[in-house]
Design a protein around this motif. Sequence first.
Motif, PDB file in Angstrom:
ATOM      1  N   LYS A 154      24.272  39.887  44.777  1.00  0.00           N
ATOM      2  CA  LYS A 154      23.690  39.258  43.594  1.00  0.00           C
ATOM      3  C   LYS A 154      22.525  38.308  43.869  1.00  0.00           C
ATOM      4  O   LYS A 154      21.815  37.949  42.933  1.00  0.00           O
ATOM      5  N   THR A 216      21.653  41.268  37.699  1.00  0.00           N
ATOM      6  CA  THR A 216      23.075  41.324  37.369  1.00  0.00           C
ATOM      7  C   THR A 216      23.728  39.973  37.616  1.00  0.00           C
ATOM      8  O   THR A 216      23.702  39.464  38.737  1.00  0.00           O
ATOM      9  N   LEU A 218      26.647  37.000  38.106  1.00  0.00           N
ATOM     10  CA  LEU A 218      27.930  36.944  38.814  1.00  0.00           C
ATOM     11  C   LEU A 218      29.062  36.935  37.790  1.00  0.00           C
ATOM     12  O   LEU A 218      28.917  36.386  36.691  1.00  0.00           O
ATOM     13  N   THR A 219      30.188  37.521  38.136  1.00  0.00           N
ATOM     14  CA  THR A 219      31.360  37.498  37.272  1.00  0.00           C
ATOM     15  C   THR A 219      32.054  36.138  37.391  1.00  0.00           C
ATOM     16  O   THR A 219      31.781  35.358  38.310  1.00  0.00           O
ATOM     17  N   ASP A 220      32.966  35.858  36.459  1.00  0.00           N
ATOM     18  CA  ASP A 220      33.721  34.602  36.522  1.00  0.00           C
ATOM     19  C   ASP A 220      34.521  34.520  37.821  1.00  0.00           C
ATOM     20  O   ASP A 220      34.657  33.438  38.418  1.00  0.00           O
ATOM     21  N   THR A 221      35.052  35.658  38.268  1.00  0.00           N
ATOM     22  CA  THR A 221      35.819  35.681  39.515  1.00  0.00           C
ATOM     23  C   THR A 221      34.929  35.332  40.698  1.00  0.00           C
ATOM     24  O   THR A 221      35.314  34.538  41.574  1.00  0.00           O
ATOM     25  N   GLU A 222      33.728  35.903  40.749  1.00  0.00           N
ATOM     26  CA  GLU A 222      32.806  35.632  41.855  1.00  0.00           C
ATOM     27  C   GLU A 222      32.375  34.169  41.867  1.00  0.00           C
ATOM     28  O   GLU A 222      32.301  33.534  42.929  1.00  0.00           O
ATOM     29  N   LEU A 256      39.625  40.797  44.034  1.00  0.00           N
ATOM     30  CA  LEU A 256      38.495  41.610  44.495  1.00  0.00           C
ATOM     31  C   LEU A 256      38.943  42.706  45.456  1.00  0.00           C
ATOM     32  O   LEU A 256      38.239  43.703  45.638  1.00  0.00           O
ATOM     33  N   ASP A 260      38.611  49.425  41.977  1.00  0.00           N
ATOM     34  CA  ASP A 260      38.545  49.916  40.607  1.00  0.00           C
ATOM     35  C   ASP A 260      39.185  51.304  40.553  1.00  0.00           C
ATOM     36  O   ASP A 260      38.744  52.215  41.247  1.00  0.00           O
TER      37      ASP A 260
END
Length: 441
Positions: A154, A216, A218-222, A256, A260
């Motif tokens: 990212k 893109t 970052l996700t909340d998890t990242e 993580l 998927d």
Amino acid sequence: MVSWLGHWHPLVLHFPIVLLLLALFLGLTGRRVPPPLLVVAVLSALVTAITGFFLGKETVVRGSLLVWHQWLGAAVAFVSVVWYALSNMGLGRGIFAKVWQVVLLGLIALTGHYGGMLTHGEDFLALPIDPKQREIPDNPVIYGDVVARILNDKCISCHNPNKQKGELLMTDRDALLKGGESGTAIVPGKPGESEMVKRLHLPMDNDGHMPPEGKTPLTDTEIGILERWIALGASDTLRLSDLKEPEPLIGLVKSLMVPDPLDKWAEFPKVADTTLLRLSSDYLTINRMAANAEALSVDVYLPPEYDPQPVVNLKRVAENIVELDLSGIPIGSEEIDFIATCTHLEWLELDKTPIGDDAIEKLADLKQLGLLKVYQTSIGDKSLSVFKRLPNLKKLYLWDTDVTVGALEKFKGEAPHMLVEDGIDPEIEAFFIAGDTTVIE
């Protein structure tokens, strides 16, 4: 003013590319290139090259990619001018002109290639990476295996040796500690004071938000992983196994590590809906694990008169079955042989069936199996050695079997990663059977 003019570079660069390629197509195929087309193409190439150099002024430290991109762009403009001059001299269709046209075509390709690597990273046109190489190891180093991967995905495209936006490098921990023009990117132990974290939490429409609009986010998890890593001291040697519950970073990293499902199932053979309808019945249902997914879930129910053939017929979709429930079905060797062919099975329910150790031995190659229910069966201690050979087995249900207490306790000690459900605690079970209402302390 110069920097502002440079911001026009990304907006105008596609214009000369299209015009030059059109002119090159006409020239290399022996057709006449209209003079107005060549004039506009050459002028726009010059403007693009100049604005590219202006844009490069914003980068204090210029890496080799940027330098090559700039000078290749300048070469495109120069060769375009030479082609225009040859055309004005009446040599636009000669062999010499065609040589320049081929050179120009190569320069456009190289300039675009270096520009793509500047914008999207050096691996922009690299071959796809094997998903297994992207998997996080079982006991990852938090920085090297998790944090660095997040930053590489990212952030690195704008903060690398070839493109140090804000004079900030994010290629290693030392560079993060050194920071850029806005100061240190991370303050170990203080995520709230770390510039990197502050930028991540800015509104999306704020010019200082990281990553910028168009990239893109970052996700909340990242983001949570970066914050907790910094809060714990931003170590480059900390491992997942060093963390103790209830540290939030444990759950964030483990989330993580779960691939998927759609990625796992992407390579499954295609199965038509009509095939599934033919294999289904009132006592055998087949469902897709997700819309348009080729992974299947199968549930079998006991009919008034059981026939193994409908189960055996599932062999034609064995590679697609990831969940199979045969609970309470009087299965035999035919069904076990079929189950052994379901190499992608992740969930298997064989509880209340007449299976034993020999049947379990046949299932030793189900390497993807994560959950197995074999309670109220005749399996014994011999099956425990098979369970240990299943690398992904995380949940095992086996109460009311012939497995001995001693062997089971030893097995639990040798497989601490596995959740083994072996029934109700004997004291509690005796309490309920006796109908005693005394509180057990």
